[in-house]
Scaffold this motif. Structure first.
Motif, PDB file in Angstrom:
ATOM      1  N   ARG A  14       0.838  -1.215   0.000  1.00 16.84           N
ATOM      2  CA  ARG A  14       0.000   0.000   0.000  1.00 16.84           C
ATOM      3  C   ARG A  14       0.867   1.257   0.000  1.00 16.84           C
ATOM      4  O   ARG A  14       0.609   2.208  -0.742  1.00 16.84           O
ATOM      5  CB  ARG A  14      -0.914  -0.026   1.226  1.00 16.84           C
ATOM      6  N   ASN A  58      -9.947  -5.054   0.725  1.00 13.34           N
ATOM      7  CA  ASN A  58      -9.863  -4.594   2.114  1.00 13.34           C
ATOM      8  C   ASN A  58     -10.132  -3.094   2.217  1.00 13.34           C
ATOM      9  O   ASN A  58     -10.835  -2.634   3.126  1.00 13.34           O
ATOM     10  CB  ASN A  58      -8.488  -4.916   2.702  1.00 13.34           C
ATOM     11  N   ASN A  59      -9.560  -2.330   1.288  1.00 13.69           N
ATOM     12  CA  ASN A  59      -9.743  -0.875   1.315  1.00 13.69           C
ATOM     13  C   ASN A  59     -11.196  -0.476   1.046  1.00 13.69           C
ATOM     14  O   ASN A  59     -11.702   0.472   1.660  1.00 13.69           O
ATOM     15  CB  ASN A  59      -8.820  -0.205   0.293  1.00 13.69           C
ATOM     16  N   ASN A  63     -13.600   1.551   3.501  1.00 20.41           N
ATOM     17  CA  ASN A  63     -14.305   2.756   3.074  1.00 20.41           C
ATOM     18  C   ASN A  63     -15.791   2.683   3.403  1.00 20.41           C
ATOM     19  O   ASN A  63     -16.391   3.680   3.817  1.00 20.41           O
ATOM     20  CB  ASN A  63     -14.129   2.977   1.567  1.00 20.41           C
TER      21      ASN A  63
END
Length: 206
Positions: A14, A58-59, A63
């Motif tokens: 990331r 995952n992000n 969110n």
């Protein structure tokens, strides 16, 4: 549930992706960045595509949690939008715009996950906000919720295009905030405009 090794790899990836974009970063780069052998990295993820997919998934889930938290904390539809603007500005300020360009051009299947997030979850989130704002008398009652929600989603993707907004000239966070601010002022009633100015501490002559 990711292991400690996987979490370390995802965090390192990331950091590099957000700084340099996706295409320029290799699995070797990630292994060196986190001080881990390439063998261990490949033991945790089959390939770069697998790593990117996990990271994006995952992000997106994170969110969703953050957006729901903003909705729950806000007192009305306009405060929700302004809090969302601040959140987006902070989030996008940390991301190299080439991340989105690279995903769309070189990782079409994974980009599809982002498109699904926008066209389903984010679309419904915007429609719900518009319906709430109309009931509160903060948004104009005659707006077309579906058209405006679709337009807002397209604006979000447009702001991520480094060919349209050169990274050396524009910051993604600033672009997103400017577009969302324009969107908000376009749908607000007089009561809504006054509330916008109150939250943003803007004084205007009556």
């Amino acid at each position: 549930m990711e292991t400690d090794y996987q979490n370390k790899i995802l965090l390192g990836a990331r950091e590099l992706f957000f700084k340099y974009g996706v295409k320029r970063v290799t699995m070797d780069d990630i292994a060196r960045h986190i001080g881990m052998s390439k063998k261990t990295v490949y033991h945790s993820f089959n390939n770069k595509e697998d790593l990117i997919r996990t990271l994006l998934t995952n992000n997106l889930e994170l969110n969703k949690l953050q957006f729901e938290n903003i909705s729950n904390k806000s007192n009305n539809s306009i405060q929700e939008i302004i809090m969302l603007m601040e959140h987006l500005a902070e989030m996008f300020s940390k991301i190299n715009p080439h991340v989105f360009y690279d995903l769309k051009k070189y990782h079409n299947e994974i980009w599809g996950l982002f498109k699904e997030f926008k066209e389903k979850y984010l679309f419904q989130k915007i429609v719900t906000n518009l319906e709430k704002g109309i009931k509160e008398g903060l948004y104009r009652p005659n707006i077309n919720k579906v058209i405006l929600a679709k337009m807002r989603i397209e604006q979000t993707e447009m702001a991520l295009n480094p060919m349209l907004f050169l990274p050396e000239e524009y910051k993604i966070g600033e672009i997103q905030v400017a577009l969302l601010d324009h969107f908000l002022h376009g749908i607000a009633t007089l009561k809504g405009h006054k509330l916008i100015n109150k939250y943003r501490q803007i004084n205007e002559d009556e």
